[in-house]
Design an enzyme around this catalytic site. Sequence first.
Site, PDB file in Angstrom:
ATOM      1  N   MET A 120     -11.339  -5.724   6.178  1.00 45.06           N
ATOM      2  CA  MET A 120     -10.574  -4.738   6.976  1.00 45.06           C
ATOM      3  C   MET A 120     -10.334  -5.477   8.175  1.00 45.06           C
ATOM      4  SD  MET A 120      -9.986  -2.099   4.889  1.00 45.06           S
ATOM      5  CE  MET A 120      -8.907  -1.413   6.309  1.00 45.06           C
TER       6      MET A 120
ATOM      7  N   SER B  16       0.671  -1.180   0.160  1.00 44.61           N
ATOM      8  CA  SER B  16      -0.010   0.017   0.063  1.00 44.61           C
ATOM      9  C   SER B  16       0.668   1.093  -0.136  1.00 44.61           C
ATOM     10  CB  SER B  16      -0.917  -0.025   1.248  1.00 44.61           C
ATOM     11  OG  SER B  16      -1.342   1.237   1.426  1.00 44.61           O
TER      12      SER B  16
ATOM     13  N   ASP C  91      -6.602  -6.178   4.613  1.00 46.75           N
ATOM     14  CA  ASP C  91      -6.047  -4.982   4.667  1.00 46.75           C
ATOM     15  C   ASP C  91      -5.873  -4.580   6.109  1.00 46.75           C
ATOM     16  OD1 ASP C  91      -5.132  -2.848   4.117  1.00 46.75           O
ATOM     17  OD2 ASP C  91      -6.855  -1.771   3.145  1.00 46.75           O
TER      18      ASP C  91
ATOM     19  N   MET D  61     -12.115   4.447  -0.032  1.00 46.84           N
ATOM     20  CA  MET D  61     -12.461   4.593   1.383  1.00 46.84           C
ATOM     21  C   MET D  61     -13.328   5.969   1.263  1.00 46.84           C
ATOM     22  SD  MET D  61      -9.615   3.352   3.651  1.00 46.84           S
ATOM     23  CE  MET D  61      -8.698   3.510   2.269  1.00 46.84           C
TER      24      MET D  61
ATOM     25  N   ASP E 239      -4.670   3.455  -1.473  1.00 43.81           N
ATOM     26  CA  ASP E 239      -6.008   4.129  -0.456  1.00 43.81           C
ATOM     27  C   ASP E 239      -6.290   5.374  -0.950  1.00 43.81           C
ATOM     28  OD1 ASP E 239      -5.941   1.575   0.992  1.00 43.81           O
ATOM     29  OD2 ASP E 239      -3.837   2.046   1.713  1.00 43.81           O
TER      30      ASP E 239
ATOM     31  N   HIS F 206      -1.542  -1.493  -4.157  1.00 45.11           N
ATOM     32  CA  HIS F 206      -2.714  -0.943  -3.300  1.00 45.11           C
ATOM     33  C   HIS F 206      -2.785   0.649  -3.143  1.00 45.11           C
ATOM     34  CE1 HIS F 206      -6.267  -1.778  -0.706  1.00 45.11           C
ATOM     35  NE2 HIS F 206      -5.816  -0.876  -0.063  1.00 45.11           N
TER      36      HIS F 206
ATOM     37  N   MET G  51      -9.046   8.390   0.282  1.00 43.17           N
ATOM     38  CA  MET G  51      -9.859   8.667   1.313  1.00 43.17           C
ATOM     39  C   MET G  51     -10.249  10.216   1.270  1.00 43.17           C
ATOM     40  SD  MET G  51      -7.197   7.548   4.493  1.00 43.17           S
ATOM     41  CE  MET G  51      -6.320   5.816   4.382  1.00 43.17           C
TER      42      MET G  51
ATOM     43  N   HIS H 165      -8.729   1.018  -3.382  1.00 44.95           N
ATOM     44  CA  HIS H 165      -9.601   0.644  -2.598  1.00 44.95           C
ATOM     45  C   HIS H 165      -9.997   2.274  -2.107  1.00 44.95           C
ATOM     46  CE1 HIS H 165      -9.827  -0.048   2.278  1.00 44.95           C
ATOM     47  NE2 HIS H 165     -10.771   0.158   1.769  1.00 44.95           N
TER      48      HIS H 165
HETATM   49  C1  DX5 Z   1      -6.112   1.578   6.152  1.00 46.26           C
HETATM   50  C2  DX5 Z   1      -5.724   1.278   4.814  1.00 46.26           C
HETATM   51  C3  DX5 Z   1      -4.508   0.517   4.406  1.00 46.26           C
HETATM   52  C4  DX5 Z   1      -3.396   0.753   4.947  1.00 46.26           C
HETATM   53  C5  DX5 Z   1      -2.681  -0.266   5.665  1.00 46.26           C
HETATM   54  O1  DX5 Z   1      -7.370   2.619   6.123  1.00 46.26           O
HETATM   55  O2  DX5 Z   1      -6.969   0.846   3.859  1.00 46.26           O
HETATM   56  O3  DX5 Z   1      -4.392  -0.066   3.066  1.00 46.26           O
HETATM   57  O4  DX5 Z   1      -2.515   1.246   4.016  1.00 46.26           O
HETATM   58  O5  DX5 Z   1      -1.624   0.245   6.292  1.00 46.26           O
HETATM   59  P1  DX5 Z   1      -0.884  -1.044   7.244  1.00 46.26           P
HETATM   60  O6  DX5 Z   1      -0.310  -2.168   6.617  1.00 46.26           O
HETATM   61  O7  DX5 Z   1       0.207  -0.089   7.878  1.00 46.26           O
HETATM   62  O8  DX5 Z   1      -1.641  -1.266   8.341  1.00 46.26           O
HETATM   63 ZN    ZN Z   2      -6.559  -0.115   1.587  1.00 48.20          ZN
END
Ligand code: DX5
Ligand code: ZN
Length: 230
Positions: free
Chosen positions: A147, A18, A185, A78, A45, A43, A47, A76
């Site tokens: 998650m 990620s 994840d 969010m 993320d 990956h 947000m 992903h």
């Molecule tokens: C958290 C993200 C993850 C994050 C995971 O909301 O969706 O993808 O990058 O990070 P680690 O591996 O550090 O938990």
């Molecule tokens: Zn993620």
Amino acid sequence: MTPSKMPAANGKICVAPSILSADLWRLGEEVKAVEQAGADWLHVDVMDGHFVPNLSFGPSVVSSLNGKTDLPLDVHLMVEKPLLFIESFARAGADLLTVHIEAKDDVAETLSQIKRLGVKTGVSIKPDTDPEVLRPLADELDLILVMSVYPGFGGQAFLPESESQIKRVREIIQASGRKIWLEVDGGINAQTAPLAVSAGADALVAGSAIFKAADPVLALKQIRQAAPDI
Ligand code: DX5
Ligand code: ZN
């Protein structure tokens, strides 16, 4: 739009670094390093500051990665209203778009739009969401993302109750008879990866365990060794 590079689930364990935890000054180098070290997907993320109390990347980051790496781009979302963003991320080069079942838009409509754009579909559940909500959607899904932390931030610890969530999702996938990836994840490292895989995961996201490590290439290899193919 180019066809999705994401394959169907095939029994291989995939590792998806990620970039949330990457050094953005050196993003290109970091991506090339994990690609050469055997990462399977990248990956990303996304947000929006509403669905989670944090902000991260938009379509321009996906567009910058598209064509620079051969890794499938696992995006992903969010975000509270995924329908607003799906087309932009598809055009930017996302190979897979995962939305949250807890988001505000109608999930069936969201998944049909993702498919119409030629992108693979994913749905994610937070740690306190009952996996049963996924059963009626299985025919529309290429991936389910469990998650194992509350979404929003990298660097959190793997929640032990995730193992039972993963097992329940694996049962739903088996009952569907379809080839659906089960991605996990949050808090994945060489210690927690085997727990996730033995519970039924076949795709592992790892952010801080790879990019905050002194040697990200070694960290990725250690996660892979800890979680051999099923
Ligand atoms: C958290 C993200 C993850 C994050 C995971 O909301 O969706 O993808 O990058 O990070 P680690 O591996 O550090 O938990
Ligand atoms: Zn993620």
